[in-house]
Motif scaffolding. Structure first.
Motif, mmCIF file in Angstrom:
data_model
loop_
_atom_site.group_PDB
_atom_site.id
_atom_site.type_symbol
_atom_site.label_atom_id
_atom_site.label_comp_id
_atom_site.label_asym_id
_atom_site.label_seq_id
_atom_site.Cartn_x
_atom_site.Cartn_y
_atom_site.Cartn_z
ATOM 1 N N LEU A 201 4.142 -1.625 4.245
ATOM 2 C CA LEU A 201 2.847 -1.044 4.575
ATOM 3 C C LEU A 201 2.555 -1.392 6.026
ATOM 4 O O LEU A 201 2.413 -2.557 6.375
ATOM 5 N N ASP A 202 2.518 -0.379 6.854
ATOM 6 C CA ASP A 202 2.300 -0.661 8.265
ATOM 7 C C ASP A 202 0.815 -0.637 8.593
ATOM 8 O O ASP A 202 0.230 0.379 8.890
ATOM 9 N N LEU A 203 0.210 -1.839 8.521
ATOM 10 C CA LEU A 203 -1.228 -1.974 8.760
ATOM 11 C C LEU A 203 -1.658 -1.465 10.115
ATOM 12 O O LEU A 203 -2.722 -0.910 10.277
ATOM 13 N N PHE A 204 -0.787 -1.731 11.094
ATOM 14 C CA PHE A 204 -1.243 -1.511 12.463
ATOM 15 C C PHE A 204 -1.052 -0.065 12.907
ATOM 16 O O PHE A 204 -1.475 0.309 13.984
ATOM 17 N N ALA A 205 -0.466 0.761 12.018
ATOM 18 C CA ALA A 205 -0.379 2.179 12.318
ATOM 19 C C ALA A 205 -1.733 2.843 12.048
ATOM 20 O O ALA A 205 -2.011 3.921 12.536
ATOM 21 N N GLY B 184 -16.658 -9.710 5.555
ATOM 22 C CA GLY B 184 -16.734 -8.481 4.772
ATOM 23 C C GLY B 184 -15.360 -7.850 4.638
ATOM 24 O O GLY B 184 -14.329 -8.516 4.795
ATOM 25 N N LYS B 185 -15.335 -6.538 4.363
ATOM 26 C CA LYS B 185 -14.057 -5.852 4.124
ATOM 27 C C LYS B 185 -13.299 -5.666 5.423
ATOM 28 O O LYS B 185 -13.816 -5.060 6.354
ATOM 29 N N ILE B 186 -12.088 -6.180 5.469
ATOM 30 C CA ILE B 186 -11.247 -5.953 6.653
ATOM 31 C C ILE B 186 -10.094 -4.998 6.320
ATOM 32 O O ILE B 186 -9.277 -4.691 7.177
ATOM 33 N N LEU B 187 -10.014 -4.578 5.043
ATOM 34 C CA LEU B 187 -9.020 -3.576 4.622
ATOM 35 C C LEU B 187 -9.766 -2.423 3.967
ATOM 36 O O LEU B 187 -10.757 -2.641 3.266
ATOM 37 N N THR B 188 -9.272 -1.213 4.164
ATOM 38 C CA THR B 188 -9.825 -0.076 3.434
ATOM 39 C C THR B 188 -9.468 -0.235 1.952
ATOM 40 O O THR B 188 -8.516 -0.954 1.602
ATOM 41 N N TYR C 217 -20.512 -13.105 -2.551
ATOM 42 C CA TYR C 217 -19.625 -12.239 -3.329
ATOM 43 C C TYR C 217 -18.454 -11.822 -2.461
ATOM 44 O O TYR C 217 -18.654 -11.402 -1.317
ATOM 45 N N LEU C 218 -17.259 -11.995 -3.013
ATOM 46 C CA LEU C 218 -16.040 -11.677 -2.270
ATOM 47 C C LEU C 218 -15.572 -10.286 -2.677
ATOM 48 O O LEU C 218 -15.060 -10.079 -3.784
ATOM 49 N N GLU C 219 -15.761 -9.333 -1.772
ATOM 50 C CA GLU C 219 -15.425 -7.943 -2.066
ATOM 51 C C GLU C 219 -13.922 -7.698 -1.944
ATOM 52 O O GLU C 219 -13.219 -8.445 -1.270
ATOM 53 N N ASN C 220 -13.488 -6.594 -2.553
ATOM 54 C CA ASN C 220 -12.095 -6.146 -2.438
ATOM 55 C C ASN C 220 -11.750 -5.922 -0.955
ATOM 56 O O ASN C 220 -12.456 -5.188 -0.273
ATOM 57 N N GLY C 221 -10.692 -6.578 -0.488
ATOM 58 C CA GLY C 221 -10.268 -6.395 0.898
ATOM 59 C C GLY C 221 -11.043 -7.217 1.911
ATOM 60 O O GLY C 221 -10.932 -6.983 3.113
ATOM 61 N N SER C 222 -11.805 -8.192 1.419
ATOM 62 C CA SER C 222 -12.669 -8.955 2.337
ATOM 63 C C SER C 222 -12.021 -10.260 2.780
ATOM 64 O O SER C 222 -11.113 -10.784 2.144
ATOM 65 N N LEU C 223 -12.557 -10.802 3.875
ATOM 66 C CA LEU C 223 -12.046 -12.047 4.465
ATOM 67 C C LEU C 223 -13.167 -13.079 4.563
ATOM 68 O O LEU C 223 -14.273 -12.766 5.025
#
Ligand SMILES: O=C(O)CCC(=O)C(=O)O
Ligand SMILES: [Fe+2]
Length: 211
Positions: free
Chosen positions: A5-9, A33-37, A169-175
């Motif tokens: 999975l190329d994150l930086f693309a 918060g969310k750092i991933l879609t 609350y720790l959301e999906n994709g969060s840091l």
């Protein structure tokens, strides 16, 4: 490996920004918060469920060995040995998806890490009891970054002296970043919640001492 999975693309992947300190005193907890879609988070969740060498954790409590419901895995730059709760683990070599996520997390919180403890909670019946991460093998005072994938879960802090509590609350994709004196003064836990039926995975990036 089937794919990388190329994150930086995907320039939209990094959503988070500077975060506020959630703790009122004696430590620093930054929630980015969310750092991933959602779709990138879902792809990494599936990929890590398959590729990580998950094992049930063992803990020695009052001299008796318990097998924990949650599963864990330990990776790092070297075969770091990590002792906690009366057990010892030897770090496995990084795999590509972990290195991708490590790079993203390091870029986001401007800190470097050399190891990662992963936790897998199959559903809300599994959690982690009050503890702090202050083992002597960790670099004293170094930050711990935690990336969450999957079900949103509550995360709580409790001050060791005042017993003051802080929940988030720790959301999906969060840091989340725990820094400064947090581990000296505050306990944290992932409380169980019977309402949650979906899995959650956390990647806790750490700094092991090199001596
Ligand atoms: O799953 C989490 O977010 C917390 C895990 C944790 O506290 C730990 O691994 O030390
Ligand atoms: Fe912890």
């Amino acid at each position: 490996m089937p794919h990388t999975l190329d994150l930086f693309a995907d320039s939209t992947t990094v959503i988070g920004n500077a975060a506020d300190n959630y703790l009122p005193c004696d430590g620093e907890v930054y929630y980015y918060g969310k750092i991933l879609t959602a779709s990138t988070a879902a792809q990494y969740l599936q990929c890590l469920l398959q590729q990580i060498a998950w094992q049930h954790d063992r803990a020695v409590i009052y001299g008796r060995e318990h097998i924990t419901a949650r599963q864990v895995a330990w990776y790092g730059d070297q075969a770091f040995s990590y002792r906690y709760s009366g057990t010892e683990k030897v770090a496995l070599a990084w795999i590509t998806p972990l290195l991708e996520l490590k790079q993203l997390v390091e870029q986001q919180c401007q800190s470097q890490f050399n190891a990662c403890l992963l936790n897998l909670y199959a559903n809300g019946s599994q959690g982690m009891a009050w503890h702090r991460d202050a083992e002597t093998q960790l670099q004293a005072g170094a930050a711990i970054a935690s990336l969450s994938l999957g079900a949103e879960r509550k995360f709580s802090f409790k001050h060791r002296l005042s017993q003051q509590k802080v929940d988030l609350y720790l959301e999906n994709g969060s840091l989340l970043l725990m820094a400064g004196a947090t581990q000296q003064h505050w306990l944290h836990r992932l409380p169980p919640s019977q309402k949650i039926s979906q899995p959650r995975l956390s990647l806790t990036f750490r700094c092991m001492r090199l001596d």
